[in-house]
Scaffold this active site. Sequence first.
Site, short mmCIF file in Angstrom:
data_model
loop_
_atom_site.label_atom_id
_atom_site.label_comp_id
_atom_site.label_asym_id
_atom_site.label_seq_id
_atom_site.Cartn_x
_atom_site.Cartn_y
_atom_site.Cartn_z
N GLU A 1 -12.48 -0.71 10.64
CA GLU A 1 -12.70 -2.11 10.28
C GLU A 1 -11.61 -2.98 10.90
O GLU A 1 -10.44 -2.66 10.84
CB GLU A 1 -12.62 -2.22 8.74
CG GLU A 1 -12.68 -3.63 8.22
CD GLU A 1 -12.06 -3.75 6.82
OE1 GLU A 1 -12.36 -2.90 5.96
OE2 GLU A 1 -11.28 -4.69 6.62
N ARG B 1 -3.38 3.47 10.36
CA ARG B 1 -4.01 2.15 10.49
C ARG B 1 -3.56 1.15 9.42
O ARG B 1 -4.13 0.07 9.30
CB ARG B 1 -5.52 2.30 10.47
CG ARG B 1 -6.01 3.01 9.23
CD ARG B 1 -7.46 2.79 9.06
NE ARG B 1 -8.23 3.86 9.63
CZ ARG B 1 -9.56 3.94 9.51
NH1 ARG B 1 -10.22 2.99 8.91
NH2 ARG B 1 -10.21 4.95 10.00
N HIS B 2 -2.56 1.53 8.63
CA HIS B 2 -2.05 0.61 7.60
C HIS B 2 -0.58 0.29 7.83
O HIS B 2 0.21 1.18 8.15
CB HIS B 2 -2.21 1.20 6.20
CG HIS B 2 -3.62 1.21 5.73
ND1 HIS B 2 -4.44 2.31 5.89
CD2 HIS B 2 -4.37 0.26 5.13
CE1 HIS B 2 -5.63 2.03 5.39
NE2 HIS B 2 -5.63 0.79 4.92
N GLU C 1 0.85 -1.18 0.00
CA GLU C 1 0.00 0.00 0.00
C GLU C 1 0.89 1.24 0.00
O GLU C 1 1.79 1.34 0.82
CB GLU C 1 -0.89 0.02 1.25
CG GLU C 1 -1.32 -1.34 1.70
CD GLU C 1 -2.78 -1.40 2.05
OE1 GLU C 1 -3.50 -0.45 1.76
OE2 GLU C 1 -3.19 -2.43 2.61
N ARG D 1 -4.76 -4.28 14.36
CA ARG D 1 -5.92 -3.40 14.55
C ARG D 1 -6.73 -3.83 15.77
O ARG D 1 -7.31 -3.00 16.47
CB ARG D 1 -6.81 -3.41 13.31
CG ARG D 1 -6.19 -2.65 12.18
CD ARG D 1 -7.22 -2.31 11.14
NE ARG D 1 -6.58 -1.76 9.97
CZ ARG D 1 -7.23 -1.48 8.85
NH1 ARG D 1 -8.53 -1.72 8.75
NH2 ARG D 1 -6.59 -0.98 7.82
N SER E 1 -12.62 -8.72 7.64
CA SER E 1 -13.52 -8.97 6.51
C SER E 1 -13.71 -10.46 6.37
O SER E 1 -12.77 -11.22 6.64
CB SER E 1 -12.92 -8.50 5.19
OG SER E 1 -12.64 -7.16 5.21
P1 AMO Z 1 -8.89 -7.77 4.10
O1 AMO Z 1 -8.04 -7.32 2.95
O2 AMO Z 1 -10.06 -6.90 4.45
O3 AMO Z 1 -9.47 -9.21 3.84
O4 AMO Z 1 -7.97 -7.94 5.38
C1 AMO Z 1 -8.49 -8.45 6.57
C2 AMO Z 1 -8.06 -7.64 7.77
O5 AMO Z 1 -6.64 -7.58 7.84
C3 AMO Z 1 -6.23 -6.33 8.35
N1 AMO Z 1 -5.38 -5.65 7.35
C4 AMO Z 1 -4.42 -4.77 7.64
N2 AMO Z 1 -3.95 -4.30 8.80
C5 AMO Z 1 -2.97 -3.40 8.77
N3 AMO Z 1 -2.40 -2.95 7.63
C6 AMO Z 1 -2.81 -3.38 6.44
N4 AMO Z 1 -2.24 -2.94 5.31
C7 AMO Z 1 -3.87 -4.34 6.40
N5 AMO Z 1 -4.53 -4.99 5.41
C8 AMO Z 1 -5.44 -5.78 6.02
C9 AMO Z 1 -7.47 -5.50 8.60
C10 AMO Z 1 -8.49 -6.17 7.71
O6 AMO Z 1 -9.80 -6.00 8.16
N6 AMO Z 1 -8.87 -12.50 2.39
C11 AMO Z 1 -9.66 -11.51 3.12
C12 AMO Z 1 -10.17 -12.06 4.43
C13 AMO Z 1 -11.20 -13.15 4.24
O7 AMO Z 1 -12.21 -12.90 3.53
O8 AMO Z 1 -11.05 -14.22 4.86
C14 AMO Z 1 -8.77 -10.29 3.37
O9 AMO Z 1 -7.57 -10.32 3.27
O10 AMO Z 1 -7.83 -5.64 9.97
#
Ligand code: AMO
Length: 429
Positions: free
Chosen positions: A352, A218-219, A212, A403, A355
């Site tokens: 969030e 939060r990322h 990203e 998170r 997911s």
């Molecule tokens: P998603 O992309 O929403 O779903 O990721 C799921 C959760 O992972 C965390 N997350 C992150 N935390 C910090 N930095 C990031 N760059 C980051 N990216 C994701 C978040 C997010 O809600 N395959 C699906 C999940 C599934 O359907 O089982 C997925 O990856 O808390």
Amino acid sequence: MRIPIKDVTPSIEHAKIFGWVHEERDLGGLTFLLVRDRTGILQVTIPKKKVSAEVLAALKEVTRESVVEVEGVVKATEKAPNGRELVPDTLKIISKAETPLPLDVSEKVPAELDTRLDNRYLDLRKPKVNAIFLIRNSVLRAINEYLWDNKFTQVQTPKIVAAATEGGTELFPLAYFDKEAFLNQSPQLYKQMLMGAGFDRVFEIGPIFRAEEHNTVRHLNEATSIDVEMSFANEQDAMSVLENAVAYAYQYVKDHCAAELETLEIKDFKVPSVPFPKITYKEAIEISTEGGEPLAFGDDLSSAAERVIGEKMGTMYFITEWPTSTRPFYTMPFEDKPEVCRAFDMMHPRMELSSGAQRCHIYDLLVKQIKDKGLNPDAFEFYLNPFRYGMPPHAGWGLGAERLVMTMLDLQNIREGVLFPRDRHRVSP
Ligand code: AMO
């Protein structure tokens, strides 16, 4: 024998401790050394006229954050923290710290997060920072425990992969001999393949890598994902496991981390009650629009929208029935209304956390959905094959460990919950 500092009480007469010099206070004839180990801080009281020449020589040499060994007599005193002090017979410097320190461990001089992360080994010595990681440890232990108790098998899937899962743009490419490869952005395809392999229920706690570009609080570019997949299950079953696992982790922290919560000055630690309320995506965009953040069907939720909806909900909650266009190809649409799908997000009022979805287990529909997203099914052959030879209906979710900890402890920046965070500008330490 070495005694942990928390166990040094007036009921023992004599103690040998090891630790770091947290602070030194020189009052002329009397010097106080505060010595810290992972269990607490102890006042070492040195009346200069009454101790040996060796102790005085070491005292002259010692610097803050040096590692020392102190052996002596334990005395009860009203004036020292926890009502006890140690008067040394011996004081040895095991490893002397250079001066000046790059960072103040006693937390008297506040530092910017960047300076803290540059000197993370010192920053992590701070009791408040250390407490975050003790709690993080308990959160992951609790989730492990909950999932094991509910018959999930823990698995490890590859982190070097050949295909994207969450949309093609956020991958780190890798030099892998003469092939194209990437760091995995989610165990998604592998946990689904394991449903085809008859595992029934799996979980994985491991790193995910996302290229990203944006730098937010939060990322991360490397995060820890708690992933679950379960067979003969729909999105409702997956949500039930998720909310119970999260509530279990909160309860575990409440029951086992009282000292760490106190160190962090968290007084009112509330365990969320289950079930979490559920609203549909349609209801969510209505709440957001009414609250001054207008959204149309098909829009992703902005962080401003998440805040408006979170404020209204005031607790952990789910958003269900997402537009099919907003979710990845592996999501199962509703049969009677294919414009929406069996996907959900689990939300903390701030953001969030997770997911998930019931997945599409029907081969032809899955191939179509891959094509509809503009992807080439040939690139997914390894993933698609299990769907041709007996795939149970299945559902699952991914929960961001950082998170979860960030919102649980009300941390302002996600990096505070990661030992050595990776972001747009940071690959070291
Ligand atoms: P998603 O992309 O929403 O779903 O990721 C799921 C959760 O992972 C965390 N997350 C992150 N935390 C910090 N930095 C990031 N760059 C980051 N990216 C994701 C978040 C997010 O809600 N395959 C699906 C999940 C599934 O359907 O089982 C997925 O990856 O808390």
